[in-house]
Design an enzyme around this catalytic site. Structure first.
Site, PDB file in Angstrom:
ATOM      1  N   LYS A 165      63.258  48.985   1.531  1.00  0.00           N
ATOM      2  CA  LYS A 165      63.082  48.507   2.895  1.00  0.00           C
ATOM      3  C   LYS A 165      63.617  49.505   3.920  1.00  0.00           C
ATOM      4  CE  LYS A 165      61.539  44.586   1.303  1.00  0.00           C
ATOM      5  NZ  LYS A 165      60.108  44.247   1.370  1.00  0.00           N
ATOM      6  N   ASP A 198      52.516  35.717   3.461  1.00  0.00           N
ATOM      7  CA  ASP A 198      52.872  36.820   2.581  1.00  0.00           C
ATOM      8  C   ASP A 198      53.719  36.356   1.393  1.00  0.00           C
ATOM      9  OD1 ASP A 198      53.039  39.431   1.732  1.00  0.00           O
ATOM     10  OD2 ASP A 198      54.653  39.981   3.104  1.00  0.00           O
ATOM     11  N   HIS A 199      53.470  36.959   0.258  1.00  0.00           N
ATOM     12  CA  HIS A 199      54.257  36.749  -0.967  1.00  0.00           C
ATOM     13  C   HIS A 199      54.430  35.267  -1.299  1.00  0.00           C
ATOM     14  CE1 HIS A 199      55.361  40.715  -2.462  1.00  0.00           C
ATOM     15  NE2 HIS A 199      55.296  41.109  -1.204  1.00  0.00           N
ATOM     16  N   GLU A 224      44.840  38.607  -1.285  1.00  0.00           N
ATOM     17  CA  GLU A 224      45.472  39.768  -1.901  1.00  0.00           C
ATOM     18  C   GLU A 224      46.266  39.316  -3.120  1.00  0.00           C
ATOM     19  OE1 GLU A 224      47.392  43.561  -0.140  1.00  0.00           O
ATOM     20  OE2 GLU A 224      49.016  42.091  -0.177  1.00  0.00           O
ATOM     21  N   HIS A 275      52.797  47.747  -0.196  1.00  0.00           N
ATOM     22  CA  HIS A 275      53.830  46.877   0.360  1.00  0.00           C
ATOM     23  C   HIS A 275      55.106  47.665   0.646  1.00  0.00           C
ATOM     24  CE1 HIS A 275      52.112  42.751  -1.075  1.00  0.00           C
ATOM     25  NE2 HIS A 275      51.184  43.536  -0.558  1.00  0.00           N
TER      26      HIS A 275
END
Length: 499
Positions: A319, A182-183, A277, A351
């Site tokens: 978050k 991810d990221h 992605e 996200h």
């Protein structure tokens, strides 16, 4: 492992030899805080394999002889016609499981279904996540960590994949799952996580966007879009000269990174063997729909097939808490972004998707099966909730460490919460501590400080990470039930549980 526990495993293996996996079995309890997992029982080539746990020590039991048994490392604990060996949880044991049972290895996600990403910072959340989500329409990503999370937890991505493999085998889940690096912001990060087992690569373009030094000349194909217009969700998007110039100035420097990363994925996994992605969600401003449209158009022209694009939506997707912002504006823009995704045949990425219950229905309405939703720290918060309910002293030690480490942790995450917002909130009777996990400020406070917490020393010796693992082993069923309820609520809100 205790000799008594080993003796119980040998006796259990002999008993299972006369049965059939999935049939009636003996009790799963093997004493205080010890058990085996009937859902993990598999038989291949006459060899029985199942998982068991004695406290925090986990193992794979292999009963029988033959090439299948020989592929698993481990210590022989019984000999004879039906030997038994015990393989402790390790990278070698997990690799053997993936070799014997391909469904325990990550793979590309199936097309035509929504998908859901589950982060697991402690490596023990997969069973509860699966119990909530395995009966939904969503394809699942069960190994998902960013480089930031790996750095803060001190784990490797290979360890994240191993934890998912173990949890999948424990639950007997054979429908397949993805592994999301991810990221990722650099080509080196992409290469490293592919080598560690990632099948889903999320490119974070934040280091590329608007970088004047890396701006190539605008391609003629982009220039030729000037004057075009597109009708999307009742809105007209215009390809004006200013819009095209603005798009290229921001996104133009990113295409070299995207192309190189895609080439690495294709080389490592083969065409169709990975998910890619493109993420622009961690930017200062909401993604303009015209930029999303032009980005998708240029990716197609370059032959890059993405599985999803994750825009930055208006408002705040912070978050661990619900959506903050103008829901009417969000709905208008989600409708346009979703229609772009539908037209180009990929999913709309969402996200920081955990706990956004107020806006899940609108994503379900416009995204449908063209959604990929990511959650990360919400499983961690459910673990802390278990500790708050079962070991107040440990929870207070966690809270104290979070307080000390919060200023450092806040450098990594954008949240509204400050230390002043949580000051004194833990000064409540032990019985009220679990309620702190329902308070937005406390959730964010505990959500972002996981790295500070896990590496800190525990009052009784070892680290707080060790103490957390011991607590969750003792309260395994409670943690799984909490995760099941929490993720089921996500799936219901997103419409993933409907036919």
């Amino acid at each position: 492992m205790r000799s008594e526990f080993i003796h119980q495993l040998v006796s259990l293996a002999a008993e299972l030899a006369g049965g059939v996996p999935g049939g009636k079995t003996a009790s799963e309890e093997l004493g205080p805080n010890a058990r085996w997992y009937a859902s993990s029982w598999q038989r291949v080539g006459g060899v029985d394999l199942f998982l068991a746990r004695d406290g925090v020590e986990r193992c794979l039991v292999v009963a029988g002889a033959g090439p299948e048994a020989a592929r698993v490392p481990g210590e022989a604990v019984a000999t004879g016609e039906r030997p038994v060996k015990v393989a402790a949880y390790s990278s070698e044991t997990c690799a053997a499981l993936r070799a014997l049972f391909p469904w325990t290895a990550p793979r590309a996600l199936p097309k035509g279904r929504p998908s859901f990403g589950c982060g697991d910072r402690l490596g023990v959340a997969t069973p509860g996540q699966l119990r909530a989500l395995r009966q939904t329409r969503a394809a699942l990503v069960l190994a998902q960590q960013s480089v930031r999370e790996l750095t803060l937890t001190g784990r490797s991505y290979a360890e994240v994949v191993d934890a998912a493999t173990w949890g999948v085998f424990q639950e007997g889940y054979q429908e397949g799952f993805g592994a999301d690096g991810d990221h990722l912001k650099t080509v080196d990060e992409v290469r490293t996580l592919l080598e560690a087992g990632a099948t889903f690569i999320t490119l974070d373009l934040s280091l590329c966007l608007g970088r004047a030094s890396g701006l190539p000349e605008m391609p003629d194909a982009v220039r030729q879009l000037e004057g075009n217009s597109w009708e999307l969700a009742g809105e007209r998007l215009e390809g004006s000269p200013d819009d095209l110039q603005g798009f290229w100035r921001v996104y133009g420097p990113a295409f070299a990174f995207i192309e190189e990363a895609d080439a690495l994925c294709r080389q490592a996994r083969g065409a169709g063997g990975y998910d890619l992605e493109v993420s622009v969600d961690e930017t200062a401003h909401a993604t303009r729909p015209i930029d999303h449209l032009l980005l998708a158009t240029e990716l197609v022209r370059r032959g890059i097939a993405v599985s999803s694009i994750a825009p930055r939506f208006p408002g705040e997707f912070q978050k661990g808490i619900d959506y903050i912002g103008d829901r009417e504006r969000l709905e208008r823009e989600v409708a346009i972004h979703a229609e772009i995704a539908h037209r180009f045949g990929y999913k709309l990425g969402v996200h920081s998707g955990s706990d956004k219950f107020a806006v899940f229905p609108l994503f379900a309405r416009y995204g449908g099966d063209r959604l990929h939703v990511k959650t990360a720290g919400t499983s961690w918060l459910e673990a802390v909730r278990v500790v708050a309910a079962t070991d107040p002293a440990l929870f207070r030690a966690i809270w104290a460490q979070a307080t000390e480490g919060f200023p450092r942790a806040r450098e990594y995450y954008h949240i509204n919460t400050s230390l002043a917002d949580v000051a004194g909130k833990a000064d409540v009777p032990d019985s009220e501590l679990p309620r702190l996990l329902d308070d937005d400020a406390c959730r964010q406070f505990l959500h972002i400080t996981y790295g500070e917490i896990l590496k800190a020393p525990a009052p009784g010796g070892g680290t707080l990470s060790d103490a957390l693992q011991e607590n969750l082993a003792r309260n395994e069923a409670r943690y799984a039930l909490g995760l099941e309820a929490h993720f089921r609520r996500h799936a219901d809100g997103l419409g993933f549980t409907s036919p």
